[in-house]
Design an enzyme around this catalytic site. Structure first.
Site, PDB file in Angstrom:
ATOM      1  N   ASP A 195     -61.121  -6.391 109.791  1.00  0.00           N
ATOM      2  CA  ASP A 195     -61.839  -6.042 108.567  1.00  0.00           C
ATOM      3  C   ASP A 195     -60.831  -6.005 107.416  1.00  0.00           C
ATOM      4  O   ASP A 195     -60.116  -5.020 107.232  1.00  0.00           O
ATOM      5  CB  ASP A 195     -62.545  -4.693 108.699  1.00  0.00           C
ATOM      6  CG  ASP A 195     -63.535  -4.448 107.575  1.00  0.00           C
ATOM      7  OD1 ASP A 195     -64.670  -4.936 107.674  1.00  0.00           O
ATOM      8  OD2 ASP A 195     -63.168  -3.787 106.587  1.00  0.00           O
TER       9      ASP A 195
ATOM     10  N   GLU B   6     -59.032  -5.913 103.692  1.00  0.00           N
ATOM     11  CA  GLU B   6     -59.178  -5.342 102.345  1.00  0.00           C
ATOM     12  C   GLU B   6     -58.566  -6.354 101.388  1.00  0.00           C
ATOM     13  O   GLU B   6     -57.569  -7.020 101.712  1.00  0.00           O
ATOM     14  CB  GLU B   6     -58.471  -3.996 102.224  1.00  0.00           C
ATOM     15  CG  GLU B   6     -59.106  -2.881 103.058  1.00  0.00           C
ATOM     16  CD  GLU B   6     -60.563  -2.639 102.723  1.00  0.00           C
ATOM     17  OE1 GLU B   6     -60.921  -2.693 101.522  1.00  0.00           O
ATOM     18  OE2 GLU B   6     -61.354  -2.393 103.656  1.00  0.00           O
ATOM     19  N   ALA B   7     -59.164  -6.491 100.205  1.00  0.00           N
ATOM     20  CA  ALA B   7     -58.728  -7.517  99.258  1.00  0.00           C
ATOM     21  C   ALA B   7     -58.645  -6.943  97.847  1.00  0.00           C
ATOM     22  O   ALA B   7     -59.212  -5.890  97.557  1.00  0.00           O
ATOM     23  CB  ALA B   7     -59.705  -8.697  99.284  1.00  0.00           C
TER      24      ALA B   7
ATOM     25  N   ASP C  53     -65.684 -11.601 105.834  1.00  0.00           N
ATOM     26  CA  ASP C  53     -64.232 -11.569 106.041  1.00  0.00           C
ATOM     27  C   ASP C  53     -63.659 -12.950 106.323  1.00  0.00           C
ATOM     28  O   ASP C  53     -62.631 -13.329 105.758  1.00  0.00           O
ATOM     29  CB  ASP C  53     -63.892 -10.613 107.193  1.00  0.00           C
ATOM     30  CG  ASP C  53     -64.150  -9.170 106.833  1.00  0.00           C
ATOM     31  OD1 ASP C  53     -63.239  -8.534 106.272  1.00  0.00           O
ATOM     32  OD2 ASP C  53     -65.264  -8.696 107.083  1.00  0.00           O
TER      33      ASP C  53
ATOM     34  N   HIS D 172     -62.974   2.352 103.454  1.00  0.00           N
ATOM     35  CA  HIS D 172     -62.310   1.265 102.732  1.00  0.00           C
ATOM     36  C   HIS D 172     -60.843   1.093 103.110  1.00  0.00           C
ATOM     37  O   HIS D 172     -60.152   0.279 102.509  1.00  0.00           O
ATOM     38  CB  HIS D 172     -62.440   1.428 101.212  1.00  0.00           C
ATOM     39  CG  HIS D 172     -63.848   1.662 100.773  1.00  0.00           C
ATOM     40  ND1 HIS D 172     -64.870   0.761 101.005  1.00  0.00           N
ATOM     41  CD2 HIS D 172     -64.411   2.711 100.120  1.00  0.00           C
ATOM     42  CE1 HIS D 172     -65.992   1.246 100.519  1.00  0.00           C
ATOM     43  NE2 HIS D 172     -65.751   2.426  99.982  1.00  0.00           N
TER      44      HIS D 172
ATOM     45  N   ASP E 181     -61.739   1.172 108.943  1.00  0.00           N
ATOM     46  CA  ASP E 181     -63.005   0.447 109.050  1.00  0.00           C
ATOM     47  C   ASP E 181     -63.060  -0.328 110.366  1.00  0.00           C
ATOM     48  O   ASP E 181     -64.078  -0.338 111.061  1.00  0.00           O
ATOM     49  CB  ASP E 181     -63.173  -0.529 107.876  1.00  0.00           C
ATOM     50  CG  ASP E 181     -63.627   0.166 106.599  1.00  0.00           C
ATOM     51  OD1 ASP E 181     -64.015   1.346 106.659  1.00  0.00           O
ATOM     52  OD2 ASP E 181     -63.591  -0.478 105.533  1.00  0.00           O
TER      53      ASP E 181
END
Length: 361
Positions: free
Chosen positions: A137, A139-140, A237, A296, A301
Site C-alpha cells: 500500500d 504512500e505518494a 496502487d 495513511h 495500512d
C-alpha cells in the site's frame, strides 16, 4: 501525456477508497510494447509473483452427495439469527466477531471444509493457491489543492508478508523514497502521511528502493521455492502510482507487480456485498476489527489490509489474482484462470553486469 490523479482537499487514501475500479483502465500513451526484450535495470532482476505454466485445477464433481449435505447445512444457517450464529461459532471455537452476513459465511465455510474433508472429494477450504501473500500500500506525494498537471511520486514502499499456511504476518519491508520531480513535500502531505521532509531527504530514489524490494523477495525464495501473489487495497496502487512512478523514473514496470489480488473485489465477491462496502475502514468494521496504527502510514495500512486478508482466509476465502496490467492498461483476471506454477529462468544482463535472476520470467 500521462494520465494524472486529481484531488482537491482529499487524501490519496480517500481517493483510492472512492474510486470505481471500472474507471481505472489507464493506458499510458507512450507505454512500451510488453514483448520488448530490452528492459531497464529493475525489471531484469524482478521476481515474478506468478510464473507462466499450463497448470490447472480439476473441477469438482458437484453431483456427489456431499454437496447436497452442504446445501442443506447452508439453508439451515441462512435461517439462523445473529445470536444463534454467535452461539454456534462459539461452540465451534470460531471467531464470533463481525456482522451477521460475515458470521453466516464463516459458519458455511467451516461446514463446507469439514464435509469435504470427510468425503475426501477435495482438500477443502483450507487449500491455498499461494504459500505467501505480499500486501502493498504505497504512500505518494500529494497536495491539498492539486494542480491539473501534478504527478504523484511514491514516497513510501511498504510490504507485509502473510503466510497462508500459518495464517499470520511473518515479515515486513518498509523504505521511504526520495521524490525527484517534486522533492519538497507539502505541509498537507506531511500532516496526512506522517512522512517528514527529512525522511525523504535521507531516502534513496525509487529505482534503488525497488532493487532492494526485489532482493528482499529473492532472499525469501518467493517465486522459486514458494508461490506468492501481491495483494492491494484496490487497483490504484499498481495501475496508477507504480505505473506512473516507473515512467517518471524511466524504468520498466516490474514483472512481479503485473498481477495482483484486489482485496476489494475478493471481499465483495466472497461476502456478497456491494463495492460501496469495500472501503478499508468498512471492511474492518464489518469483520469486527478496529484499525491499528496510524491511518495513511503505508506500513500500518498494509498491516491492516493483511488483517482483513487473514480474516478472509480463516473464513474460507481462497484469495486469487484478479487484476493485471498489460500494455499500461488495467485488466481483470477471470477466477477460472489456472493457477500458475514456478519455473526457473536463465541469467540476465543488467547495467553491464550478469545478474542471477532465479525468480524472473
Amino acid at each position: 501525456m500521462l494520465a494524472v490523479l486529481r484531488l482537491t482537499g482529499a487524501s490519496t487514501r480517500e481517493h483510492k477508497e472512492n474510486i470505481n475500479t471500472k474507471d481505472v483502465n489507464v493506458k499510458m500513451s507512450a507505454t512500451r510494447d510488453e514483448g520488448e526484450e530490452e528492459e531497464k535495470t529493475c525489471s531484469r532482476i524482478c521476481p515474478s509473483a506468478e510464473p507462466d505454466s499450463p497448470a490447472s485445477q480439476s473441477n469438482s464433481d458437484f453431483s456427489h452427495p456431499v454437496y447436497k449435505e452442504i446445501a442443506v447445512a447452508n439453508g439451515h444457517i441462512n435461517r439462523m439469527s445473529k445470536d444463534d450464529l454467535r452461539i454456534k461459532l462459539s461452540e465451534l471455537k470460531l471467531d464470533t466477531r463481525g456482522v451477521k452476513d460475515v458470521m453466516k459465511k464463516r459458519l458455511k465455510s467451516h461446514y463446507k471444509k469439514q464435509k469435504l474433508l470427510q468425503s475426501t472429494t477435495e482438500g477443502g477450504a483450507t487449500d491455498t493457491y499461494y504459500d505467501y501473500i505480499c500486501v502493498v500500500d504505497f504512500e505518494a506525494t500529494c497536495e491539498e489543492d492539486i494542480p491539473p498537471d501534478f504527478l504523484h511520486e511514491i514516497i513510501e514502499f511498504p510490504m507485509v508478508l502473510v503466510s497462508t499456511h500459518t495464517l499470520e504476518i511473518v515479515d515486513s519491508f518498509q523504505e521511504y523514497v526520495k521524490p525527484q520531480l517534486n522533492p519538497e513535500l507539502s505541509d498537507f502531505c506531511v500532516k496526512l502521511t506522517g512522512i517528514t521532509q527529512k525522511m525523504v531527504d535521507d531516502a534513496d530514489p525509487f529505482p534503488e528502493v525497488l532493487q532492494r524490494v526485489v532482493v528482499w523477495l529473492q532472499e525469501r525464495e518467493l517465486g522459486t521455492k514458494y508461490k506468492y501473489a501481491i495483494l492491494t487495497d484496490g487497483a490504484w496502487d499498481m495501475s496508477k502510482f507504480l505505473n506512473i512512478q516507473c515512467r517518471l523514473s524511466d524504468i520498466r514496470y516490474p514483472q512481479f507487480a503485473k498481477k495482483w489480488i484486489n482485496i476489494r473485489k475478493s471481499y465483495g465477491n466472497f461476502y456478497k456485498v456491494p463495492r460501496t462496502q469495500t472501503k478499508l475502514s468498512t471492511m474492518l468494521e464489518k469483520l469486527g476489527l478496529k484499525y491499528e496504527g496510524r491511518p495513511h502510514s503505508g506500513l500500518d495500512d498494509s498491516r491492516n489490509i493483511s488483517r482483513i486478508a487473514l480474516r478472509m482466509l480463516k473464513d474460507g476465502c481462497q484469495l486469487r489474482v484478479n487484476e493485471r496490467m498489460h500494455a499500461g492498461q488495467l485488466l481483470s483476471v477471470p477466477s477460472s484462470d489456472p493457477v500458475e506454477e514456478r519455473r526457473q529462468p536463465p541469467q540476465q544482463e543488467s547495467s553491464g553486469h550478469v545478474v542471477s535472476t532465479p525468480h524472473m520470467i
